[in-house]
Design a protein around this motif. Structure first.
Motif, PDB file in Angstrom:
ATOM      1  N   GLY A  61      29.936  53.169  42.662  1.00 14.84           N
ATOM      2  CA  GLY A  61      29.719  54.493  43.230  1.00 14.84           C
ATOM      3  C   GLY A  61      28.690  55.288  42.455  1.00 14.84           C
ATOM      4  O   GLY A  61      28.604  56.511  42.608  1.00 14.84           O
ATOM      5  N   SER A  62      27.901  54.610  41.608  1.00 17.46           N
ATOM      6  CA  SER A  62      26.878  55.304  40.818  1.00 17.46           C
ATOM      7  C   SER A  62      25.550  55.299  41.565  1.00 17.46           C
ATOM      8  O   SER A  62      25.459  54.825  42.700  1.00 17.46           O
ATOM      9  N   ALA A  63      24.519  55.789  40.917  1.00 19.20           N
ATOM     10  CA  ALA A  63      23.194  55.858  41.533  1.00 19.20           C
ATOM     11  C   ALA A  63      22.298  54.710  41.106  1.00 19.20           C
ATOM     12  O   ALA A  63      21.127  54.670  41.508  1.00 19.20           O
ATOM     13  N   THR A  64      22.791  53.747  40.317  1.00 17.58           N
ATOM     14  CA  THR A  64      21.971  52.656  39.806  1.00 17.58           C
ATOM     15  C   THR A  64      22.607  51.310  40.140  1.00 17.58           C
ATOM     16  O   THR A  64      23.815  51.206  40.324  1.00 17.58           O
ATOM     17  N   THR A  65      21.767  50.279  40.178  1.00 19.78           N
ATOM     18  CA  THR A  65      22.250  48.926  40.457  1.00 19.78           C
ATOM     19  C   THR A  65      22.878  48.328  39.198  1.00 19.78           C
ATOM     20  O   THR A  65      22.374  48.524  38.087  1.00 19.78           O
ATOM     21  N   TRP A  66      23.971  47.600  39.373  1.00  9.64           N
ATOM     22  CA  TRP A  66      24.658  46.935  38.269  1.00  9.64           C
ATOM     23  C   TRP A  66      24.281  45.459  38.313  1.00  9.64           C
ATOM     24  O   TRP A  66      24.562  44.765  39.299  1.00  9.64           O
ATOM     25  N   THR A  67      23.658  44.959  37.242  1.00 14.46           N
ATOM     26  CA  THR A  67      23.202  43.578  37.187  1.00 14.46           C
ATOM     27  C   THR A  67      23.991  42.793  36.142  1.00 14.46           C
ATOM     28  O   THR A  67      24.764  43.365  35.379  1.00 14.46           O
ATOM     29  N   ASP A  68      23.755  41.480  36.117  1.00 15.96           N
ATOM     30  CA  ASP A  68      24.445  40.589  35.179  1.00 15.96           C
ATOM     31  C   ASP A  68      25.966  40.799  35.250  1.00 15.96           C
ATOM     32  O   ASP A  68      26.651  40.873  34.231  1.00 15.96           O
ATOM     33  N   LEU A  69      26.460  40.871  36.457  1.00 16.17           N
ATOM     34  CA  LEU A  69      27.854  41.248  36.667  1.00 16.17           C
ATOM     35  C   LEU A  69      28.786  40.050  36.499  1.00 16.17           C
ATOM     36  O   LEU A  69      28.598  38.999  37.126  1.00 16.17           O
ATOM     37  N   ARG A  70      29.775  40.217  35.649  1.00 11.18           N
ATOM     38  CA  ARG A  70      30.826  39.217  35.463  1.00 11.18           C
ATOM     39  C   ARG A  70      32.186  39.908  35.557  1.00 11.18           C
ATOM     40  O   ARG A  70      32.418  40.911  34.889  1.00 11.18           O
ATOM     41  N   ILE A  71      33.042  39.359  36.383  1.00 11.19           N
ATOM     42  CA  ILE A  71      34.393  39.899  36.537  1.00 11.19           C
ATOM     43  C   ILE A  71      35.375  38.811  36.126  1.00 11.19           C
ATOM     44  O   ILE A  71      35.301  37.674  36.592  1.00 11.19           O
ATOM     45  N   ARG A  72      36.301  39.173  35.272  1.00  7.23           N
ATOM     46  CA  ARG A  72      37.290  38.218  34.801  1.00  7.23           C
ATOM     47  C   ARG A  72      38.684  38.808  34.937  1.00  7.23           C
ATOM     48  O   ARG A  72      38.867  40.017  34.855  1.00  7.23           O
ATOM     49  N   LEU A  73      39.649  37.929  35.105  1.00 12.19           N
ATOM     50  CA  LEU A  73      41.050  38.321  35.183  1.00 12.19           C
ATOM     51  C   LEU A  73      41.803  37.620  34.056  1.00 12.19           C
ATOM     52  O   LEU A  73      41.682  36.405  33.873  1.00 12.19           O
ATOM     53  N   HIS A  74      42.553  38.389  33.310  1.00  9.88           N
ATOM     54  CA  HIS A  74      43.294  37.862  32.169  1.00  9.88           C
ATOM     55  C   HIS A  74      44.789  37.995  32.472  1.00  9.88           C
ATOM     56  O   HIS A  74      45.348  39.091  32.442  1.00  9.88           O
ATOM     57  N   PRO A  75      45.463  36.867  32.782  1.00  6.85           N
ATOM     58  CA  PRO A  75      46.892  36.914  33.118  1.00  6.85           C
ATOM     59  C   PRO A  75      47.737  36.865  31.853  1.00  6.85           C
ATOM     60  O   PRO A  75      47.225  36.696  30.742  1.00  6.85           O
ATOM     61  N   PRO A  76      49.051  36.979  32.000  1.00  9.71           N
ATOM     62  CA  PRO A  76      49.935  36.802  30.834  1.00  9.71           C
ATOM     63  C   PRO A  76      49.807  35.394  30.252  1.00  9.71           C
ATOM     64  O   PRO A  76      49.362  34.459  30.929  1.00  9.71           O
ATOM     65  N   ALA A  77      50.199  35.257  29.018  1.00  5.04           N
ATOM     66  CA  ALA A  77      50.104  33.960  28.345  1.00  5.04           C
ATOM     67  C   ALA A  77      50.904  32.894  29.100  1.00  5.04           C
ATOM     68  O   ALA A  77      52.007  33.148  29.585  1.00  5.04           O
ATOM     69  N   GLY A  78      50.303  31.693  29.222  1.00  2.00           N
ATOM     70  CA  GLY A  78      50.975  30.576  29.862  1.00  2.00           C
ATOM     71  C   GLY A  78      50.716  30.459  31.354  1.00  2.00           C
ATOM     72  O   GLY A  78      51.117  29.467  31.971  1.00  2.00           O
ATOM     73  N   TRP A  79      50.044  31.439  31.949  1.00  2.00           N
ATOM     74  CA  TRP A  79      49.751  31.386  33.379  1.00  2.00           C
ATOM     75  C   TRP A  79      48.474  30.571  33.595  1.00  2.00           C
ATOM     76  O   TRP A  79      47.526  30.664  32.819  1.00  2.00           O
ATOM     77  N   HIS A  80      48.434  29.822  34.706  1.00  2.00           N
ATOM     78  CA  HIS A  80      47.236  29.074  35.077  1.00  2.00           C
ATOM     79  C   HIS A  80      46.415  29.915  36.046  1.00  2.00           C
ATOM     80  O   HIS A  80      46.949  30.552  36.953  1.00  2.00           O
ATOM     81  N   ILE A  81      45.085  29.909  35.857  1.00  2.00           N
ATOM     82  CA  ILE A  81      44.220  30.745  36.684  1.00  2.00           C
ATOM     83  C   ILE A  81      42.995  29.972  37.119  1.00  2.00           C
ATOM     84  O   ILE A  81      42.407  29.196  36.356  1.00  2.00           O
ATOM     85  N   THR A  82      42.594  30.152  38.370  1.00  2.00           N
ATOM     86  CA  THR A  82      41.335  29.629  38.890  1.00  2.00           C
ATOM     87  C   THR A  82      40.662  30.735  39.682  1.00  2.00           C
ATOM     88  O   THR A  82      41.318  31.609  40.245  1.00  2.00           O
ATOM     89  N   GLY A  83      39.343  30.694  39.742  1.00  2.00           N
ATOM     90  CA  GLY A  83      38.622  31.707  40.507  1.00  2.00           C
ATOM     91  C   GLY A  83      37.221  31.915  39.982  1.00  2.00           C
ATOM     92  O   GLY A  83      36.876  31.487  38.884  1.00  2.00           O
ATOM     93  N   GLN A  84      36.418  32.564  40.791  1.00  2.00           N
ATOM     94  CA  GLN A  84      35.021  32.812  40.461  1.00  2.00           C
ATOM     95  C   GLN A  84      34.890  34.081  39.650  1.00  2.00           C
ATOM     96  O   GLN A  84      35.594  35.061  39.888  1.00  2.00           O
ATOM     97  N   GLY A  85      33.992  34.112  38.664  1.00  2.70           N
ATOM     98  CA  GLY A  85      33.844  35.281  37.809  1.00  2.70           C
ATOM     99  C   GLY A  85      32.495  35.955  37.856  1.00  2.70           C
ATOM    100  O   GLY A  85      32.336  37.027  37.298  1.00  2.70           O
ATOM    101  N   ARG A  86      31.486  35.379  38.490  1.00  2.00           N
ATOM    102  CA  ARG A  86      30.149  35.975  38.547  1.00  2.00           C
ATOM    103  C   ARG A  86      29.894  36.570  39.925  1.00  2.00           C
ATOM    104  O   ARG A  86      30.493  36.161  40.926  1.00  2.00           O
ATOM    105  N   HIS A  87      28.965  37.510  39.955  1.00  2.00           N
ATOM    106  CA  HIS A  87      28.635  38.144  41.228  1.00  2.00           C
ATOM    107  C   HIS A  87      27.177  38.576  41.204  1.00  2.00           C
ATOM    108  O   HIS A  87      26.616  38.868  40.138  1.00  2.00           O
ATOM    109  N   ALA A  88      26.590  38.636  42.373  1.00  2.00           N
ATOM    110  CA  ALA A  88      25.201  39.090  42.490  1.00  2.00           C
ATOM    111  C   ALA A  88      25.102  40.556  42.093  1.00  2.00           C
ATOM    112  O   ALA A  88      26.113  41.267  42.026  1.00  2.00           O
ATOM    113  N   PRO A  89      23.890  41.058  41.827  1.00  2.00           N
ATOM    114  CA  PRO A  89      23.742  42.483  41.489  1.00  2.00           C
ATOM    115  C   PRO A  89      24.411  43.371  42.525  1.00  2.00           C
ATOM    116  O   PRO A  89      24.375  43.106  43.727  1.00  2.00           O
TER     117      PRO A  89
END
Length: 628
Positions: free
Chosen positions: A547-575
């Protein structure tokens, strides 16, 4: 002419003030500070020696109160000309000046908001009858704003402007309850707490929130608007009680049965929050909207040093409220120093609107609005111009006086700038960082105030226009338009609307153009899914809104679950461009023996405006055992 802040005169304070600053010798501020102990509880007694606030020398005091008051915001070239007049003989070279202090990256933030405190009710703004030694000292050691404006002349919309960065022509809340239910913020309202919490700050609101309804688990609750910790009043009417039967702690009520003075509880909670956050090594935001000195004029015990003054009981106790507020500010500063975080903290003190005249209080006795006209509820200067002090040992050039017009809606973009995160687009405010660190400030094209269907006002440069709706404040069927030149008429006594009809029409059109629906874009990061079943996969969605006025680049999104949980999924995104959103889905599988509750943490890293930004949000997740 505008009155200047002056040292206490002998006739006003008894003995002639001394500016001796050698150890063991008393300054006028130290002499005044001991008056607090007559009516403050033992834990509020504040002495200059324990405050760790250096006593200003005579040169520093006069510089901050005299010369700078008439030559504010000269700019680098102006300061150089003022410092080296060509008509003076050349003096021997002076020792090198100490290095200018600078605010640290991601400073802690403390915002103290007084309730119905007038522009002229502090000693550093000209007050002669009420003692405010701690705030006077902060002004001498920090920045004192002389053209700072509240968001509105009444509580609710003023606080909405402060929290959201919008003026009352755009903000969600634009008027007080007026006998109805408390106005509410919405899920679209990104507050400065919401932004700083995303940036990893520990956040707390302790005191008067001022937005309803008084129900847990709804979008207007402070916990839902970015404050991880809340203690205090939710609604307006409840906040009129100084000895409440209960207060809110987060989503539950705490019974008090009228046995505790609410502002003192707020102070205690605020100090505990600072201490805990400092011990954890976390950057923190403390928003402390106290109820002092709102009516009724209620303090524990008697009125202290004001008890024998020939005033009404309401006025004596009102004065005691203001001095108690000052004592609370002193204790907050002391706590910052004791916790070892004063040098990395910016403290901002201000008031939500002009002084009140409720339940027997007489603003004229104290000259509460200073040189300005009217008080709380009015859009004349006395209703909206408020004291504002910025303090930090890290601020350069202490003692500066700033006459540049600033407003409540500047606070959110300022805090975003200091925290190193992009501010939402389409705000009405602008960052004050350039005023704080002396690097420069472009200022506003205009400032706008709006009480819907009643009265609006606009300031552009030194021109101030006020527009009254028909029947309001004596206006006729066609309403009334007033125009003032604040440079020569700060008291707004000479209406120039007839003499300057073209300017009046221009400002009238500017008022209309400034009142519109909320212009903001969705902003922030959220997690879905709050439940899972042991040993079975579930889907968790992370959505990031730019919701800002500038483009966000080099974007990485990660999810950190509780210890012992298995996780799969994509973490990168286009600008991610302004107004766009990124949604990523992760598959989580809890272990067979997962604990019943855990915490999901989502992080987003990106680059914008030359800054590397990290957002973080957390959410509880419950896990049920798999059934046969």
């Amino acid at each position: 002419m505008r009155r200047k802040w002056q040292a206490p005169r002998a006739a006003d304070r008894g003995a002639a003030p001394s500016f001796r600053s050698s150890p063991g010798e008393r300054s006028p501020w130290r002499r005044r500070r001991f008056t607090i102990s007559r009516y403050a509880p033992a834990d509020l007694m504040i002495k200059a020696e324990t405050m760790n606030l250096d006593t200003p020398t005579r040169r520093a005091f006069l510089t901050s109160t005299g010369a700078l008051a008439t030559t504010t915001l000269l700019g680098a070239a102006g300061r150089a000309r003022a410092a080296t007049p060509s008509t003076l003989p050349t003096a021997p070279a002076a020792p090198a000046a100490p290095a200018r202090s600078t605010l640290p990256r991601r400073p802690n933030i403390v915002i103290i908001l007084a309730d119905d405190l007038g522009y002229g009710q502090l000693g550093c703004y000209g007050q002669k009858l009420i003692d405010t030694p701690n705030l006077d000292r902060l002004a001498a050691q920090g920045l004192r704003f002389t053209s700072a404006y509240a968001g509105a002349p009444v509580c609710g919309p003023s606080r909405a402007c402060l929290l959201t960065g919008l003026h009352a022509g755009h903000a969600t809340v634009r008027e007080n309850p007026l006998g109805g239910p408390d106005p509410s913020l919405t899920s679209a309202d990104v507050t400065f707490a919401g932004l700083l919490k995303l940036a990893g700050y520990r956040t707390a609101c302790i005191g008067k929130w001022g937005f309803g309804p008084e129900i847990a688990g709804q979008p207007s609750h402070p916990n839902a608007r970015g404050f991880g910790e809340f203690f205090g009043f939710i609604g307006h009417k409840h906040a009129h009680q100084y000895w409440p039967r209960y207060l809110w702690h987060n989503r539950a009520t705490v019974p008090l049965n009228g046995a505790a003075y609410a502002p003192d509880l707020f102070l205690s909670r605020a100090r505990a929050f600072i201490t805990a956050a400092a011990a954890a090594g976390e950057p923190f935001l403390l928003y402390l909207p106290t109820t002092l000195p709102h009516s009724p004029s209620d303090v524990p015990g008697d009125a202290g040093r004001y008890e024998d003054e020939p005033w009404t009981r309401a006025n004596r106790r009102h004065a005691a409220q203001v001095t108690r507020l000052d004592a609370h500010v002193g204790r907050i500063v002391r706590t910052l120093r004791e916790a070892g975080v004063a040098d990395s903290t910016l403290l901002l003190f201000t008031g939500d609107n002009g002084p009140h005249r409720e339940k027997g209080v007489t603003p004229r006795l104290f000259d509460s609005n200073g040189p300005y006209r009217a008080d709380k509820g009015d859009l004349y200067e006395g209703g909206i111009r408020v004291p504002m002090i910025a303090w930090s040992p890290a601020l350069p050039d202490p003692g500066r006086v700033i006459d540049e017009p600033v407003a409540f809606w500047d606070v959110l973009p300022t805090l975003a700038d200091l925290a190193g995160i992009p501010a939402p687009a389409h705000l009405d405010g602008t960052s004050l960082r350039g005023l704080l660190d002396g690097s420069g400030f472009t200022g506003h094209s205009h400032l706008l105030w709006n009480r819907p269907d009643r009265v609006q006002a606009i300031r552009r440069g030194d021109w101030k226009a006020i527009r009254f709706a028909p029947g309001v404040a004596g206006a006729g069927p066609g309403g009334r338009f007033e125009l003032y030149d604040l440079s020569g008429d700060p008291g707004e006594r000479h209406n120039l609307a007839r003499a300057r009809p073209h300017l009046a029409a221009e400002l009238n059109a500017a008022i209309d153009a400034s009142i519109a629906p909320d212009p903001r874009l969705p902003y922030g990061m959220r997690l879905t899914s709050t439940s899972a079943t042991a040993d079975r996969p579930c889907t968790v969605t992370v959505t990031l809104h730019n919701g800002s006025a500038t483009t966000w680049t080099d974007l990485r999104i990660r999810l950190h679950p509780p210890a012992g949980w298995h996780i799969t999924g994509q973490g990168r995104h286009a600008p991610l461009r302004p107004g766009a959103s990124a949604t990523l889905r992760f598959t989580l599988t809890p272990p067979a023996q997962a604990t019943p509750t855990g915490t999901l943490t989502a992080t987003a890293r990106f680059t914008t405006g030359g800054r590397h930004v990290r957002f973080r949000t957390r959410k509880k997740i419950t896990t049920s055992m798999r059934t046969a």
